[in-house]
Write a protein that holds these residues in place. Structure first.
Motif, PDB file in Angstrom:
ATOM      1  N   LEU A 140      -1.128 -47.787 -15.625  1.00 54.27           N
ATOM      2  CA  LEU A 140      -1.794 -48.563 -15.532  1.00 54.27           C
ATOM      3  C   LEU A 140      -3.317 -48.176 -15.698  1.00 54.27           C
ATOM      4  O   LEU A 140      -4.567 -47.461 -16.008  1.00 54.27           O
ATOM      5  N   ASP A 141      -3.415 -46.280 -15.718  1.00 58.47           N
ATOM      6  CA  ASP A 141      -4.121 -45.116 -14.957  1.00 58.47           C
ATOM      7  C   ASP A 141      -4.522 -44.062 -16.059  1.00 58.47           C
ATOM      8  O   ASP A 141      -4.992 -43.041 -15.362  1.00 58.47           O
ATOM      9  N   TRP A 142      -2.851 -44.475 -16.838  1.00 57.02           N
ATOM     10  CA  TRP A 142      -2.577 -42.229 -17.647  1.00 57.02           C
ATOM     11  C   TRP A 142      -2.104 -43.120 -18.904  1.00 57.02           C
ATOM     12  O   TRP A 142      -1.244 -43.648 -18.659  1.00 57.02           O
ATOM     13  N   ARG A 143      -3.251 -42.797 -19.728  1.00 49.75           N
ATOM     14  CA  ARG A 143      -3.101 -42.278 -21.121  1.00 49.75           C
ATOM     15  C   ARG A 143      -2.242 -41.008 -21.453  1.00 49.75           C
ATOM     16  O   ARG A 143      -3.101 -39.654 -20.978  1.00 49.75           O
ATOM     17  N   PRO A 144      -1.872 -40.779 -22.197  1.00 49.16           N
ATOM     18  CA  PRO A 144      -1.158 -39.089 -22.699  1.00 49.16           C
ATOM     19  C   PRO A 144      -2.419 -38.742 -23.342  1.00 49.16           C
ATOM     20  O   PRO A 144      -2.372 -37.476 -23.988  1.00 49.16           O
ATOM     21  N   GLY A 145      -2.874 -38.843 -24.409  1.00 50.06           N
ATOM     22  CA  GLY A 145      -3.864 -39.400 -25.457  1.00 50.06           C
ATOM     23  C   GLY A 145      -2.795 -38.172 -26.619  1.00 50.06           C
ATOM     24  O   GLY A 145      -1.221 -38.421 -27.126  1.00 50.06           O
ATOM     25  N   LYS A 146      -3.359 -36.752 -27.636  1.00 47.22           N
ATOM     26  CA  LYS A 146      -2.697 -36.183 -27.813  1.00 47.22           C
ATOM     27  C   LYS A 146      -1.283 -35.567 -27.151  1.00 47.22           C
ATOM     28  O   LYS A 146      -0.867 -34.603 -28.459  1.00 47.22           O
ATOM     29  N   LEU A 147      -1.327 -35.514 -26.177  1.00 50.33           N
ATOM     30  CA  LEU A 147      -0.923 -34.402 -25.783  1.00 50.33           C
ATOM     31  C   LEU A 147       0.839 -35.158 -26.344  1.00 50.33           C
ATOM     32  O   LEU A 147       1.815 -34.388 -26.204  1.00 50.33           O
ATOM     33  N   THR A 148       1.251 -35.984 -26.446  1.00 52.91           N
ATOM     34  CA  THR A 148       2.160 -36.224 -26.814  1.00 52.91           C
ATOM     35  C   THR A 148       2.585 -35.584 -28.665  1.00 52.91           C
ATOM     36  O   THR A 148       3.992 -35.404 -28.797  1.00 52.91           O
ATOM     37  N   ASP A 149       1.660 -35.199 -28.943  1.00 53.39           N
ATOM     38  CA  ASP A 149       1.947 -35.276 -30.372  1.00 53.39           C
ATOM     39  C   ASP A 149       1.579 -33.711 -30.290  1.00 53.39           C
ATOM     40  O   ASP A 149       1.665 -32.536 -31.400  1.00 53.39           O
ATOM     41  N   SER A 150       0.950 -33.224 -29.174  1.00 54.05           N
ATOM     42  CA  SER A 150       0.777 -31.658 -29.005  1.00 54.05           C
ATOM     43  C   SER A 150       1.884 -30.771 -29.720  1.00 54.05           C
ATOM     44  O   SER A 150       3.309 -31.025 -29.121  1.00 54.05           O
ATOM     45  N   ALA A 151       1.302 -29.856 -30.423  1.00 57.20           N
ATOM     46  CA  ALA A 151       2.559 -28.660 -31.149  1.00 57.20           C
ATOM     47  C   ALA A 151       3.789 -28.295 -30.104  1.00 57.20           C
ATOM     48  O   ALA A 151       4.485 -27.580 -30.261  1.00 57.20           O
ATOM     49  N   ASP A 152       2.820 -27.841 -28.879  1.00 59.82           N
ATOM     50  CA  ASP A 152       3.427 -26.254 -28.080  1.00 59.82           C
ATOM     51  C   ASP A 152       3.970 -27.448 -26.614  1.00 59.82           C
ATOM     52  O   ASP A 152       4.371 -27.033 -25.656  1.00 59.82           O
ATOM     53  N   LEU A 153       4.695 -28.462 -27.197  1.00 61.29           N
ATOM     54  CA  LEU A 153       5.520 -29.373 -26.356  1.00 61.29           C
ATOM     55  C   LEU A 153       6.528 -28.939 -26.020  1.00 61.29           C
ATOM     56  O   LEU A 153       7.692 -28.897 -24.423  1.00 61.29           O
ATOM     57  N   ARG A 154       7.093 -28.194 -26.582  1.00 62.89           N
ATOM     58  CA  ARG A 154       8.094 -28.207 -26.689  1.00 62.89           C
ATOM     59  C   ARG A 154       7.887 -26.124 -25.847  1.00 62.89           C
ATOM     60  O   ARG A 154       8.823 -26.416 -24.716  1.00 62.89           O
ATOM     61  N   ALA A 155       7.333 -25.726 -26.048  1.00 63.27           N
ATOM     62  CA  ALA A 155       6.678 -24.719 -25.036  1.00 63.27           C
ATOM     63  C   ALA A 155       6.791 -24.795 -23.345  1.00 63.27           C
ATOM     64  O   ALA A 155       7.206 -24.101 -22.935  1.00 63.27           O
ATOM     65  N   ARG A 156       6.231 -26.174 -23.009  1.00 64.33           N
ATOM     66  CA  ARG A 156       5.986 -26.385 -22.097  1.00 64.33           C
ATOM     67  C   ARG A 156       6.784 -26.590 -20.848  1.00 64.33           C
ATOM     68  O   ARG A 156       7.005 -26.731 -19.731  1.00 64.33           O
ATOM     69  N   PHE A 157       8.021 -26.688 -21.480  1.00 61.80           N
ATOM     70  CA  PHE A 157       9.037 -27.262 -21.148  1.00 61.80           C
ATOM     71  C   PHE A 157      11.125 -26.435 -20.998  1.00 61.80           C
ATOM     72  O   PHE A 157      11.082 -26.167 -20.390  1.00 61.80           O
ATOM     73  N   ALA A 158      10.494 -25.622 -22.575  1.00 59.52           N
ATOM     74  CA  ALA A 158      11.724 -24.351 -22.383  1.00 59.52           C
ATOM     75  C   ALA A 158      11.277 -23.172 -21.053  1.00 59.52           C
ATOM     76  O   ALA A 158      10.355 -22.589 -21.442  1.00 59.52           O
ATOM     77  N   PRO A 159      12.307 -23.021 -20.935  1.00 61.83           N
ATOM     78  CA  PRO A 159      11.879 -21.533 -19.912  1.00 61.83           C
ATOM     79  C   PRO A 159      11.775 -20.342 -20.804  1.00 61.83           C
ATOM     80  O   PRO A 159      11.947 -20.168 -22.027  1.00 61.83           O
TER      81      PRO A 159
END
Length: 412
Positions: free
Chosen positions: A384-403
């Motif tokens: 209700l109060d959150w949208r990820p915007g461009k975060l979902t399509d971020s090119a570095d999304l994998r890097a955010r979670f990979a050790p």
């Protein structure tokens, strides 16, 4: 016989049993509702050897009847040609150990496997005799897991199912080619026939249950199996394909994946080092997706390089990164099936979300109370109060979670 020889045997045969991972005890039922009619229990807390799905600690005496074996499987420490210390229990000695350990509150049950001696039927008879003595002569009500011997007479398998809570027949290696190469004395069709006998016994018990209140008495915790990972050239895709066929064909409760452990005097075509333990972990995660999250094998392997799961990130996240068009998911509207595909949401969290949103629209703060993985979930959800915007399509999304590479190297 004095206690000292038994303890010496125990040291040898307990150590030899450590290579078998398929000893979880989840899914059984209480054998007697009146505690005074027998000893032992499948419930309660004790010294932990394994965990049930609900988090209960299950303590098991995990041993081999013997590590003598007439087979010469090249990946096995107990193969006929192996230069290891040998020992053998009698059925009465196993019974004595089980009861003594139980009465001291060391264990809640028994996991019993064996090398093959004399013949498949003779070995299976010995295993069944242990369970028979415990159940019939000592009224033992605790958990019993018996390893079935592939190729044993179906009548012996049927007897084993009457006494044991769970049965397991190891397929050993993921592919027939691997088994024929490393264990030519073991035939894939013989293993499958034994597993089919267990399934038939379980189905027959359920059919007799119709109209009756008595729970089925044939291996109520089902059957499981184990595959050795990394001994042969089988890829993760091959392993998951075999697991999928086993689940559908034999109604298995669990498939266990055991990273190959190098053994002394091994043949030159076996790997000199064990595969990354992270590979074993990723296979278990993929197995969970197959059984509880509605994934197909082909989906899990999408984008996998050379048929191997990504060691850096878990398979659900890997799938989500390949299918970004499916996200973000509206937590307040998405069906349960779609919520299960959101990285970071487990089955319990999804069930909590579905229950909570019946009472009102969920905000990010509400979600934080329902799952511990909010940071991982954020790029893939809408509240209700959150949208990820461009975060979902971020090119570095994998890097955010990979050790980082150095951390992953330690994990491997």
């Amino acid at each position: 016989m004095s206690a000292k020889p038994i303890l010496e045997k125990l040291a040898v045969l307990a150590d030899a049993a450590k290579y078998d991972a398929s000893c979880a005890s989840s899914g059984t039922v209480k054998r007697d509702s009146v505690a005074s009619k027998g000893i032992g229990s499948t419930e309660g807390m004790g010294i932990c050897h394994s965990y049930a799905p609900d988090g209960r600690c299950i303590s098991l005496l995990k041993i081999l009847l013997t590590n003598f074996c007439i087979y010469d499987c090249r990946f096995c420490i107990n193969r006929a040609s192996s230069n290891v210390e040998r020992a053998r229990f009698s059925p009465q000695e196993v019974v004595r150990l089980t009861l003594d350990f139980y009465k001291r509150n060391y264990i809640e049950g028994l996991f019993l496997s064996s090398g093959i001696i004399r013949s498949e039927d003779y070995t299976m008879e010995q295993l069944v005799e242990v369970a028979r003595i415990l159940r019939e002569e000592h009224r033992f009500q605790g958990y019993i897991h018996l390893k079935t011997i592939a190729g044993a007479d179906p009548g012996l398998i049927a007897l084993a199912g009457l006494y044991a809570d769970r049965l397991s027949t190891n397929v050993e290696l993921p592919t027939e080619a691997g088994l024929l190469s490393f264990a030519p004395e073991k035939k894939p069709e013989t293993i499958r026939k034994t597993m089919a006998s267990v399934r038939v016994g379980a189905e027959a018990a359920k059919s007799r249950l119709i109209g009756k209140a008595t729970p089925p008495r044939f291996a109520p915790a089902g059957q499981s199996t184990q595959m050795i990972v990394g001994a042969d050239a089988a890829r993760d895709d091959d392993i998951l394909k075999t697991a999928t066929n086993l689940y559908s064909g034999y109604q298995l409760r669990r498939v266990y994946y055991s990273a190959y452990s190098p053994i002394p005097d091994a043949s030159s075509d076996l790997p000199p080092v064990r595969p990354p333990l992270m590979r074993e972990h990723r296979l278990y995660q993929a197995d969970w997706l197959l059984r509880f999250y509605g994934f197909e094998r082909a989906e899990i392997m999408e984008g996998a390089s050379g048929g191997m799961l990504d060691l850096a990130i878990d398979p659900k996240l890997a799938w989500a990164l390949m299918r970004r068009e499916a996200f973000p998911v509206d937590i307040n509207r998405a069906p349960r099936e779609l919520l299960l595909r959101v990285p970071g949401l487990g089955t319990r969290a999804v069930d909590r979300i579905v229950a909570a949103r019946r009472l009102g629209k969920l905000r990010l703060g509400d979600l934080a109370k329902l799952t511990a993985s909010v940071k991982k979930v954020l790029p893939f959800i809408v509240t209700l109060d959150w949208r990820p915007g461009k975060l979902t399509d971020s090119a570095d999304l994998r890097a955010r979670f990979a050790p980082p590479p150095e951390q992953l190297a330690l994990a491997l």
